[in-house]
Design a protein around this motif. Sequence first.
Motif, PDB file in Angstrom:
ATOM      1  N   ILE A 158       0.861  -1.192   0.000  1.00 55.85           N
ATOM      2  CA  ILE A 158       0.000   0.000   0.000  1.00 55.85           C
ATOM      3  C   ILE A 158       0.891   1.234   0.000  1.00 55.85           C
ATOM      4  O   ILE A 158       1.744   1.398   0.870  1.00 55.85           O
ATOM      5  CB  ILE A 158      -0.929   0.023   1.231  1.00 55.85           C
ATOM      6  N   MET A 159       0.690   2.079  -0.983  1.00 55.69           N
ATOM      7  CA  MET A 159       1.439   3.326  -1.084  1.00 55.69           C
ATOM      8  C   MET A 159       0.490   4.493  -0.803  1.00 55.69           C
ATOM      9  O   MET A 159      -0.571   4.601  -1.408  1.00 55.69           O
ATOM     10  CB  MET A 159       2.036   3.479  -2.482  1.00 55.69           C
ATOM     11  N   ASP A 160       0.893   5.334   0.129  1.00 58.11           N
ATOM     12  CA  ASP A 160       0.080   6.481   0.530  1.00 58.11           C
ATOM     13  C   ASP A 160       0.623   7.733  -0.159  1.00 58.11           C
ATOM     14  O   ASP A 160       1.745   8.160   0.107  1.00 58.11           O
ATOM     15  CB  ASP A 160       0.137   6.638   2.054  1.00 58.11           C
ATOM     16  N   ASN A 161      -0.181   8.311  -1.045  1.00 59.24           N
ATOM     17  CA  ASN A 161       0.259   9.509  -1.767  1.00 59.24           C
ATOM     18  C   ASN A 161       0.481  10.692  -0.849  1.00 59.24           C
ATOM     19  O   ASN A 161       1.142  11.663  -1.215  1.00 59.24           O
ATOM     20  CB  ASN A 161      -0.783   9.897  -2.824  1.00 59.24           C
ATOM     21  N   THR A 220      -5.313   9.433  -0.740  1.00 57.54           N
ATOM     22  CA  THR A 220      -5.388   8.329  -1.691  1.00 57.54           C
ATOM     23  C   THR A 220      -4.366   7.253  -1.350  1.00 57.54           C
ATOM     24  O   THR A 220      -3.223   7.563  -1.021  1.00 57.54           O
ATOM     25  CB  THR A 220      -5.115   8.838  -3.129  1.00 57.54           C
ATOM     26  N   TYR A 221      -4.809   5.996  -1.433  1.00 55.11           N
ATOM     27  CA  TYR A 221      -3.909   4.851  -1.268  1.00 55.11           C
ATOM     28  C   TYR A 221      -3.895   4.047  -2.566  1.00 55.11           C
ATOM     29  O   TYR A 221      -4.958   3.748  -3.123  1.00 55.11           O
ATOM     30  CB  TYR A 221      -4.368   3.932  -0.141  1.00 55.11           C
ATOM     31  N   ASN A 222      -2.702   3.673  -3.021  1.00 57.55           N
ATOM     32  CA  ASN A 222      -2.566   2.775  -4.164  1.00 57.55           C
ATOM     33  C   ASN A 222      -2.220   1.392  -3.629  1.00 57.55           C
ATOM     34  O   ASN A 222      -1.236   1.222  -2.906  1.00 57.55           O
ATOM     35  CB  ASN A 222      -1.481   3.276  -5.113  1.00 57.55           C
ATOM     36  N   ILE A 223      -3.027   0.396  -3.988  1.00 58.40           N
ATOM     37  CA  ILE A 223      -2.946  -0.939  -3.403  1.00 58.40           C
ATOM     38  C   ILE A 223      -2.594  -1.957  -4.480  1.00 58.40           C
ATOM     39  O   ILE A 223      -3.143  -1.913  -5.588  1.00 58.40           O
ATOM     40  CB  ILE A 223      -4.297  -1.332  -2.773  1.00 58.40           C
ATOM     41  N   THR A 279      -7.246   1.535  -6.258  1.00 61.04           N
ATOM     42  CA  THR A 279      -6.986   2.843  -5.662  1.00 61.04           C
ATOM     43  C   THR A 279      -8.115   3.148  -4.694  1.00 61.04           C
ATOM     44  O   THR A 279      -9.289   3.063  -5.064  1.00 61.04           O
ATOM     45  CB  THR A 279      -6.910   3.933  -6.743  1.00 61.04           C
ATOM     46  N   CYS A 284      -9.722   5.999  -2.260  1.00 59.55           N
ATOM     47  CA  CYS A 284      -9.699   7.431  -1.982  1.00 59.55           C
ATOM     48  C   CYS A 284     -10.979   7.815  -1.249  1.00 59.55           C
ATOM     49  O   CYS A 284     -11.857   6.989  -1.030  1.00 59.55           O
ATOM     50  CB  CYS A 284      -9.544   8.235  -3.275  1.00 59.55           C
TER      51      CYS A 284
END
Length: 241
Positions: A111-114, A129-132, A150, A152
């Motif tokens: 999980i990447m947190d923008n 927003t989180y990219n999963i 994604t 959000c």
Amino acid sequence: MTSIERGAFSGWDLPVVISLIENPFKIYGKADEYNRTFSQNTFNNATLYVPAGTIDKYKATEGWKDFLFIEEGTGGGGTTPEKCAKPTISYNKGKLIYHCETEGATCQYNIMDNDIKTGCGKEVQLAVTYNISVYAIKAGYENSETATATLCWIDQQPKTEGITNGIANIPANAVLIQSEGGILKVEGIDDGAQVSVYTPDGKQAGSAVCRNGAALVGTNIQPGNTAIVKIGEKAVKVIVK
């Protein structure tokens, strides 16, 4: 695999050795009398099967070249392992939920947190927003394809946002965006809400109205390219799969 050490198979006389290593590394051969990787009988009698196009590499690599019989392929003894089912991603009550149809599989996620930022200045724009990404693994199985999404938050009442007494007040709906084969699925918005998808240069690539909690937007955006998903006043960047 990056190495096979001394004596790893020295106690076994193997009739067949199947290697899937594309770029063979050094192992310990016949000259290492007490510490060879494979037994003397294995080097002399076993058939070593190697990936197509790599036989010359094996014949030139220390240790592997000591096999008297080297062939390309799997000798009919190798089978392609079954692949784990691609996981699904859902969101409910503050939790991301991963599910894989392969019994006993484990889901590995990232999980990447923008909004993780450092810097200086008076303002910073929050994307919320989180990219999963997630894939499934199981011993004896090939890893699954990677599922992405994604997550959000869409503001319910932007005018009411703010921080009072150190507590943030941001009423919002959690929205999950996923893509598969050029179709974007947007979940978590109100029925009747309009979802539009654009290319990065501002051209509309598709639109749909949410029904039964989800909107399915077909686009001609090629996999690997960026799409801009607009929900109300919120615009979110996603990578099309």
